[in-house]
Design a protein around this motif. Structure first.
Motif, PDB file in Angstrom:
ATOM      1  N   ASP A 132       0.737  -1.136  -0.154  1.00 50.34           N
ATOM      2  CA  ASP A 132      -0.074  -0.129  -0.231  1.00 50.34           C
ATOM      3  C   ASP A 132       0.689   1.293  -0.233  1.00 50.34           C
ATOM      4  N   ALA A 133       1.881   1.320   0.641  1.00 49.00           N
ATOM      5  CA  ALA A 133       2.747   2.296   0.801  1.00 49.00           C
ATOM      6  C   ALA A 133       3.338   2.698  -0.481  1.00 49.00           C
ATOM      7  N   LEU A 134       3.876   1.680  -0.947  1.00 51.94           N
ATOM      8  CA  LEU A 134       4.468   1.694  -2.660  1.00 51.94           C
ATOM      9  C   LEU A 134       3.221   2.351  -3.574  1.00 51.94           C
ATOM     10  N   THR A 135       2.000   1.769  -3.573  1.00 56.26           N
ATOM     11  CA  THR A 135       1.375   2.231  -4.201  1.00 56.26           C
ATOM     12  C   THR A 135       0.745   3.803  -4.182  1.00 56.26           C
ATOM     13  N   TRP A 136       0.654   4.178  -2.821  1.00 59.61           N
ATOM     14  CA  TRP A 136       0.369   5.493  -2.508  1.00 59.61           C
ATOM     15  C   TRP A 136       1.613   6.524  -2.915  1.00 59.61           C
ATOM     16  N   ALA A 137       2.594   6.116  -2.657  1.00 58.91           N
ATOM     17  CA  ALA A 137       4.016   6.941  -3.266  1.00 58.91           C
ATOM     18  C   ALA A 137       4.091   7.035  -4.598  1.00 58.91           C
ATOM     19  N   GLN A 138       3.669   5.911  -5.358  1.00 58.97           N
ATOM     20  CA  GLN A 138       3.832   6.101  -6.830  1.00 58.97           C
ATOM     21  C   GLN A 138       2.667   6.972  -7.257  1.00 58.97           C
ATOM     22  N   ASN A 139       1.524   7.052  -6.636  1.00 55.45           N
ATOM     23  CA  ASN A 139       0.485   7.970  -6.782  1.00 55.45           C
ATOM     24  C   ASN A 139       0.842   9.287  -6.527  1.00 55.45           C
ATOM     25  N   ALA A 140       1.491   9.493  -5.628  1.00 56.20           N
ATOM     26  CA  ALA A 140       1.744  10.944  -5.363  1.00 56.20           C
ATOM     27  C   ALA A 140       2.762  11.454  -6.240  1.00 56.20           C
ATOM     28  N   LEU A 141       3.925  10.610  -6.907  1.00 52.94           N
ATOM     29  CA  LEU A 141       4.706  10.945  -7.950  1.00 52.94           C
ATOM     30  C   LEU A 141       3.963  11.270  -9.248  1.00 52.94           C
ATOM     31  N   ALA A 142       2.735  10.419  -9.326  1.00 55.57           N
ATOM     32  CA  ALA A 142       2.082  10.772 -10.646  1.00 55.57           C
ATOM     33  C   ALA A 142       1.191  11.907 -10.887  1.00 55.57           C
ATOM     34  N   LEU A 143       1.059  12.629  -9.482  1.00 53.63           N
ATOM     35  CA  LEU A 143       0.224  13.941  -9.369  1.00 53.63           C
ATOM     36  C   LEU A 143       0.754  15.193  -9.962  1.00 53.63           C
ATOM     37  N   GLY A 144       2.222  14.805 -10.244  1.00 53.33           N
ATOM     38  CA  GLY A 144       2.762  15.981 -11.063  1.00 53.33           C
ATOM     39  C   GLY A 144       3.287  17.106 -10.282  1.00 53.33           C
ATOM     40  N   ALA A 145       3.345  17.176  -8.955  1.00 50.47           N
ATOM     41  CA  ALA A 145       3.923  18.269  -8.307  1.00 50.47           C
ATOM     42  C   ALA A 145       5.285  18.504  -8.409  1.00 50.47           C
TER      43      ALA A 145
END
Length: 407
Positions: free
Chosen positions: A70-83
């Motif tokens: 879950d941590a890996l998925t959420w971290a990857q999602n954070a990267l994908a948000l384009g900040a």
């Protein structure tokens, strides 16, 4: 929060504060509070760069709860948000490391750089990269390179003016690496530096207690463990205190600590997740509930495939008499070439029981040469097992010579 009830940034900062509080106190209850605050932030803004920080912090919460996928998925999602923030890569590396994906973790460490230009050594990214590379180098068997990197990380933490707990944590990581390789004086200095930065830090108190054990200064070790446990009742510290009591001939007090280990490990739902590996090793070390310990080790392996989980499984299998399976698990634990005396000791004892004398002598010798004081009981047991092996070997040689003369 009432004044800013529609401000996602305020909820995000509150969640981050709870995460930091969990680090400082070791209280897993702050994870739930952090999730609530971060959930509020993401309810208000769930997409785009504005959601990246709260998404990254949610990944940190899941790391703290040992929900690595879950941590890996959420971290990857954070990267994908384009900040454009590279910080979530640190969580990606951590999750992969705990999942035993060391090659991937090492590769992704290079992502922890500022894409905008030359790196400032005072930047948080430089620190995050150095701490992770240090651990991965230790895992890969480069203990000296690991400690050098960790020393540089401590300097970066100071230059970046990180919170005192973060600086003290860095000192403790350095101290732990030094302790494992037998550099007791340097380990002691690093733990003392941690306490100077963050007085009363439980990790430093317990680490210094372990150094005092190795120095046979048991009264001081007891006092330091008691101080650490007054802050955070970690099962591993409770067990260590019990071992010191047992060593100095206070069995009743040792038993109280051993009973407390199980109580803490089963106190809450989250504890039943966080302490599976610690409980498995505790049961194996003390020849208690071996079937339950083996079950816990297997359960931990479902979510965590790092070398230390394989080691816990190997040791539990060994104590349960499943020697071939123990050797197979130990091979996986040793696959990275890690120079950890406890790994060497476990391997040596497994091979000794299997009758593979040469391998047993090799690994037990490596345990003692890496750190002659690596454990309050096992260092002596390693020495005794080596001597018994040598005596058996000499008897075999004499018996063979006698048989040859009679021919």
């Amino acid at each position: 929060m009432k004044m800013y009830s529609q401000d996602p940034g305020s909820y995000d900062r509150l969640g981050a504060a709870y995460i930091q509080k969990s680090r400082e106190t070791g209280d897993a209850a702050y994870h739930e509070l952090a999730k609530q605050a971060l959930g509020q932030a993401l309810d208000l803004v769930c997409d785009g760069p504005a959601a990246a920080s709260a998404t990254m912090h949610m990944a940190l919460v899941y790391m703290g709860e040992h929900r690595f996928e879950d941590a890996l998925t959420w971290a990857q999602n954070a990267l994908a948000l384009g900040a454009g923030d590279a910080a979530p890569w640190a969580i990606v590396v951590d999750a992969l490391t705990d999942m035993g994906e060391y090659d991937k973790a090492l590769a992704y460490c290079e992502k922890l750089r500022d894409p905008a230009g030359p790196e400032d050594p005072r930047s948080g990214l430089a620190y995050e990269r150095a701490t992770r590379l240090s651990y991965l180098r230790f895992i890969r068997g480069d203990a000296q390179g690991a400690s050098e990197l960790m020393r540089s990380a401590v300097k970066m933490a100071l230059a970046s003016r990180l919170p005192p707990e973060n600086i003290a944590w860095s000192e403790c990581q350095l101290a732990e690496e030094l302790y494992k390789t037998g550099e007791l004086k340097n380990a002691e200095a690093a733990y003392q530096d941690a306490l100077a930065v963050y007085p009363g830090y439980y990790r430093a108190l317990a680490g210094l207690a372990a150094v005092r054990e190795a120095q046979t200064r048991y009264a001081e070790a007891i006092e330091l463990y008691q101080k650490a446990l007054a802050v955070v009742p970690y099962p591993i510290y409770v067990a260590a205190l019990g071992d010191v009591y047992a060593r100095v001939g206070r069995p009743a007090e040792a038993k109280k600590q051993y009973d407390l280990v199980e109580f803490i490990g089963r106190l809450s739902a989250i504890n039943k997740v966080l302490y599976n590996r610690e409980l498995a090793l505790f049961y194996a070390d003390h020849d208690l509930k071996l079937e339950e310990g083996l079950r816990l080790a297997r359960k931990e392996l479902e979510v965590r495939h790092d070398i230390y989980t394989w080691d816990a499984l190997a040791w539990s299998l060994y104590k349960s008499g499943q020697l071939r399976e123990a050797a197979d698990a130990m091979t996986k634990a040793m696959r990275q070439g890690t120079k950890d005396p406890m790994l060497f000791f476990h391997a040596g004892m497994i091979y000794d029981r299997l009758g593979q004398s040469d391998k047993a002598r090799e690994y037990l010798g490596r345990a003692l040469s890496t750190n002659p004081h690596f454990h309050i009981f096992y260092a002596e047991r390693a020495t005794r097992t080596l001597l018994e092996g040598l005596r058996s070997q000499r008897l075999e040689v004499r018996s063979q010579k006698s048989a040859d003369r009679q021919k």
